[in-house]
Write a protein that holds these residues in place. Structure first.
Motif, PDB file in Angstrom:
ATOM      1  N   LEU A  42       0.819  -1.209   0.000  1.00  0.00           N
ATOM      2  CA  LEU A  42       0.000   0.000   0.000  1.00  0.00           C
ATOM      3  C   LEU A  42       0.858   1.267   0.000  1.00  0.00           C
ATOM      4  CD1 LEU A  42      -2.684  -1.097   2.614  1.00  0.00           C
ATOM      5  CD2 LEU A  42      -3.087  -0.708   0.169  1.00  0.00           C
ATOM      6  N   GLU A  43       2.018   1.203   0.665  1.00  0.00           N
ATOM      7  CA  GLU A  43       2.950   2.345   0.719  1.00  0.00           C
ATOM      8  C   GLU A  43       4.367   1.814   0.498  1.00  0.00           C
ATOM      9  OE1 GLU A  43       4.043   6.203   3.575  1.00  0.00           O
ATOM     10  OE2 GLU A  43       3.135   4.418   4.460  1.00  0.00           O
ATOM     11  N   PHE A  51      -3.092   2.162  -4.133  1.00  0.00           N
ATOM     12  CA  PHE A  51      -4.298   1.418  -3.773  1.00  0.00           C
ATOM     13  C   PHE A  51      -4.898   0.674  -4.974  1.00  0.00           C
ATOM     14  CE2 PHE A  51      -4.251   5.058  -0.761  1.00  0.00           C
ATOM     15  CZ  PHE A  51      -4.140   4.325   0.423  1.00  0.00           C
ATOM     16  N   SER A  52      -4.228   0.741  -6.121  1.00  0.00           N
ATOM     17  CA  SER A  52      -4.818   0.201  -7.346  1.00  0.00           C
ATOM     18  C   SER A  52      -5.074  -1.294  -7.257  1.00  0.00           C
ATOM     19  CB  SER A  52      -3.916   0.521  -8.541  1.00  0.00           C
ATOM     20  OG  SER A  52      -2.628  -0.058  -8.365  1.00  0.00           O
ATOM     21  N   TRP A  53      -4.116  -2.034  -6.707  1.00  0.00           N
ATOM     22  CA  TRP A  53      -4.286  -3.491  -6.634  1.00  0.00           C
ATOM     23  C   TRP A  53      -5.436  -3.866  -5.703  1.00  0.00           C
ATOM     24  CZ3 TRP A  53      -3.661  -6.060  -1.931  1.00  0.00           C
ATOM     25  CH2 TRP A  53      -3.128  -5.302  -0.879  1.00  0.00           C
ATOM     26  N   LEU A  54      -5.573  -3.122  -4.603  1.00  0.00           N
ATOM     27  CA  LEU A  54      -6.651  -3.408  -3.655  1.00  0.00           C
ATOM     28  C   LEU A  54      -7.999  -2.952  -4.228  1.00  0.00           C
ATOM     29  CD1 LEU A  54      -7.296  -4.573  -0.891  1.00  0.00           C
ATOM     30  CD2 LEU A  54      -6.749  -2.371   0.138  1.00  0.00           C
ATOM     31  N   GLU A 126      -9.388   7.172   4.487  1.00  0.00           N
ATOM     32  CA  GLU A 126      -9.882   8.203   3.580  1.00  0.00           C
ATOM     33  C   GLU A 126     -10.263   7.597   2.231  1.00  0.00           C
ATOM     34  OE1 GLU A 126      -8.485  12.627   1.990  1.00  0.00           O
ATOM     35  OE2 GLU A 126      -6.958  11.140   2.553  1.00  0.00           O
ATOM     36  N   HIS A 127      -9.452   6.665   1.757  1.00  0.00           N
ATOM     37  CA  HIS A 127      -9.691   6.064   0.442  1.00  0.00           C
ATOM     38  C   HIS A 127     -10.901   5.144   0.439  1.00  0.00           C
ATOM     39  CE1 HIS A 127      -8.220   5.063  -3.613  1.00  0.00           C
ATOM     40  NE2 HIS A 127      -8.687   3.846  -3.371  1.00  0.00           N
ATOM     41  N   TYR A 128     -11.104   4.389   1.538  1.00  0.00           N
ATOM     42  CA  TYR A 128     -12.153   3.363   1.556  1.00  0.00           C
ATOM     43  C   TYR A 128     -13.279   3.643   2.560  1.00  0.00           C
ATOM     44  CZ  TYR A 128      -8.831   0.606  -1.163  1.00  0.00           C
ATOM     45  OH  TYR A 128      -7.973   0.153  -2.146  1.00  0.00           O
ATOM     46  N   THR A 237      -8.710   7.677  14.352  1.00  0.00           N
ATOM     47  CA  THR A 237      -8.281   8.059  12.997  1.00  0.00           C
ATOM     48  C   THR A 237      -9.281   7.573  11.957  1.00  0.00           C
ATOM     49  OG1 THR A 237      -5.958   7.930  13.706  1.00  0.00           O
ATOM     50  CG2 THR A 237      -6.392   7.927  11.339  1.00  0.00           C
ATOM     51  N   ILE A 238      -9.722   6.336  12.081  1.00  0.00           N
ATOM     52  CA  ILE A 238     -10.722   5.802  11.144  1.00  0.00           C
ATOM     53  C   ILE A 238     -12.005   6.606  11.213  1.00  0.00           C
ATOM     54  CG2 ILE A 238     -12.189   3.803  10.629  1.00  0.00           C
ATOM     55  CD1 ILE A 238      -9.864   2.031  11.637  1.00  0.00           C
TER      56      ILE A 238
END
Length: 664
Positions: A42-43, A51-54, A126-128, A237-238
């Motif tokens: 992821l990083e 995040f493309s693969w996920l 943030e992404h998901y 954070t989530i």
């Protein structure tokens, strides 16, 4: 009903993903857990996120109506980060750095790691955060696994000093509470406080380092609180990006973290269940008690985030689950309150540490017996979802588990053969084998709804707990105490009160003397239900108002009381002053449960069988689980219908080997 699997698309070529999704759908899998070990992908570099693969994996799974539990990847900090911040590595009690090469290679209290955690969790959340396929979050993975709860680095030392200052206020208050005048251990200021690491008197014992017991207990409390705080950092954070429910996968009887504390900030609890494990003796009752503890941490149903799906192990393998056992273990979880079952793992990995940790599929991806058994289970649970989701276990008996007392007993166990967790399991198993459902709860929980309350070896005591238990018994409850109860204050110093301390008045006894049994010694006991043998501990009791229901019949205290019962208000207090062999304890607990008004679900117990009564929306049903490799017959004294077979049952119910029945 959620029915799922742990899946690692990053381990497999993309050409395999769609076929995997097809296999999952055919097995009625509707949920996968993803990415809890994916930080390096992821990083791959500092600040460079991919995040493309996920994204692609989640999109493919969604086309097959499979939802996602997304893990935060903090259990495996990548090498590039560790090279930048080598101070993040934890240190063991010898001061040796525990380095890279496995997982959980971090200190919970390190500021650099806490900041890195905020960054990666924020990016993922943030992404998901609003993704329609993501239905829940898993924070990290198995906190404390590989015994990483206890760290002795500089970050922990500073955090421990701050924790103590907040708790005690002044250094004089700490010195008084710990009794540091002993061995000239008096501290003049907070900067002199140490961690209970390796010392002159430590020896080889990994738990008892020869330090002040109050220091050591506070360190264990601090270490547990550190994990709770680190989890809260991630939850907060989530929550900045997502309202989806958050969980963490606990580990059943794991002793280093107070799971009641850890559960408070979670929306629901999940745990990882491996009934067959190499180098470990683990009965179906261990798993049953762990399920009940998981339910008890929040007083609500839970998920099994990792359910064993094949033989497992890192370097050596467990037994292979026998035909019917995977299905049986899944129904055992459901019977005790699971509303989701996720198997670990979908396919055995061909590389890395867990090559021997077999999944639903073997390395060759051929669906065989285990896949077909899980497929059958998935179809059945889908049909039963309305009965399962929201159902409650109906228990009139509870047992208290106290992590403070667990840690105190670890530090100074009183006898080389004494084990607090084993004592709890012994009492739990006795009740379960007599088909008496048990809730495993905290001393902070509501006690009023239980007719019978077990409090084995509740050694640390304070006045608040005394008032609560006094109220419970006087209101009509039955309380069972055992040897090694009430001897200590909450700060882990010895009580100045006559044993059993705060319990003496309500139990109607004083302990005149005690005998720690060593070198194979045994003492015989005569009880109201027959003879018994003690082999660990004997309290020699002086009744003040209690009635004697058991006497010692050997050794120098022959004829002295061993077991008593005292009327207290509208209730009763039993005091069991010695350990008992399994047969004697079985008889005694049946006697106590009968007298407390708790009725077993089966008049004649059948060994190796669990019976659990549940309720859902006013509908009651009975779950029967046969853990034997042979057929059993249950005398149910009534007419039922088995929801699994749709057959009517009249009195005698036949369960095949590893069989399951759901009776209404």
């Amino acid at each position: 009903m959620k029915f799922g699997v742990a899946y690692y698309p990053e381990h497999w070529p993309k050409e395999m993903w769609e076929k995997d999704a097809e296999f999952m759908r055919e097995a009625h899998i509707n949920l996968v857990r993803l990415a809890e070990f994916g930080w390096a992908k992821l990083e791959p570099e500092k600040g460079c996120y991919d995040f493309s693969w996920l994204d692609e994996a989640i999109e493919l799974l969604s086309r097959y109506s499979i939802q996602v539990v997304l893990g935060t990847p903090t259990a495996t900090p990548p090498k590039w980060f560790m090279d930048r911040h080598p101070e993040v590595y934890p240190k063991d009690r010898y001061g040796i750095t525990r380095g890279f090469g496995s997982r959980r290679h971090y200190c919970f209290n390190n500021p650099a790691f806490q900041e890195a955690t905020r960054e990666i969790v924020a990016k993922v959340a943030e992404h998901y955060g609003d993704h329609s396929s993501v239905v829940a979050w898993q924070v990290d993975n198995e906190f404390g696994c590989q015994e990483t709860t206890y760290c002795y680095c500089e970050s922990c030392l500073q955090a421990f000093r701050h924790w103590l200052q907040k708790k005690y206020g002044t250094i004089d208050a700490l010195n008084h509470a710990w009794g540091t005048i002993f061995w000239s251990q008096t501290y003049r200021d907070w900067d002199e406080i140490i961690l209970p690491a390796y010392s002159v008197c430590s020896g080889a014992d990994p738990i008892n380092h020869g330090h002040n017991p109050s220091l050591t207990l506070d360190y264990k409390r601090f270490a547990s609180d550190s994990v709770v705080a680190y989890q809260k950092l991630q939850i907060d954070t989530i929550r900045n990006f997502s309202a989806k429910p958050i969980t963490h996968n606990l580990m059943g009887h794991f002793p280093e973290i107070d799971y009641f504390d850890l559960a408070k900030d979670l929306d629901f609890v999940s745990w990882d269940n491996y009934p067959e494990f190499p180098k470990r003796s683990f009965s179906y009752l261990d798993a049953a008690m762990a399920h009940d503890l998981m339910r008890g941490t929040k007083g609500k149903n839970f998920w099994v985030m990792e359910q064993q799906s094949g033989p497992c192990g890192w370097n050596v393998l467990s037994d292979t689950p026998k035909p019917g056992q995977l299905r049986l273990w899944s129904y055992q979880a459901v019977a005790h309150g699971a509303e989701a079952i996720l198997y670990f793992r979908f396919r055995a990995c061909r590389f890395g540490t867990e090559q021997y940790w077999y999944g639903i599929l073997d390395h060759d991806s051929v669906p065989r017996r285990r896949y077909k058994e899980i497929q059958q289970t998935g179809a059945e649970l889908k049909a039963l979802s309305d009965w399962i989701v929201g159902s409650k276990v109906m228990a009139e008996t509870a047992m208290i588990k106290s992590y403070d007392n667990l840690w105190s007993h670890q530090i100074q166990p009183h006898n080389v053969h004494f084990d607090y967790q084993k004592l709890l399991l012994k009492y739990y198993s006795t009740l379960a084998e007599n088909h008496l459902p048990v809730d495993v709860i905290s001393i902070d929980d509501d006690l009023a709804k239980y007719k019978l309350l077990l409090l084995p070896a509740f050694n640390l005591m304070n006045s608040e707990i005394k008032v609560k238990l006094d109220r419970y018994v006087k209101s009509g409850g039955t309380l069972v105490l055992t040897f090694r109860s009430g001897t200590r204050n909450w700060d882990n110093t010895m009580s100045a009160l006559t044993i059993p301390g705060e319990f003496s008045e309500m139990a109607g006894i004083e302990v005149e003397e005690f005998d720690s049994l060593n070198r194979g010694r045994q003492v015989s006991v005569a009880t109201v239900v027959g003879s018994a043998m003690a082999s660990i501990w004997c309290d020699i009791i002086k009744p003040t108002s209690a009635r004697v229901i058991g006497d010692y019949t050997s050794d120098y205290y022959k004829g002295e009381p061993a077991i008593t019962v005292n009327d207290w208000g509208n209730g009763k207090v039993y005091y069991i002053g010695c350990d008992l062999d399994p047969s004697a304890l079985d008889g005694l607990m049946r006697y106590i449960s009968d007298n407390s008004g708790v009725s077993p679900l089966l008049a004649r117990p059948v060994r190796g069988v669990e019976l659990i009564r549940k309720e859902n929306g006013g509908r009651q049903f009975l779950m029967a689980l046969n853990h034997n490799s042979h057929e059993v017959v249950l005398d149910l004294k009534g007419d039922y219908t088995d929801l699994l077979t749709k057959r009517e049952v009249h009195s005698n119910f036949v369960l095949p080997p590893f069989g399951v029945g759901i009776l209404v």
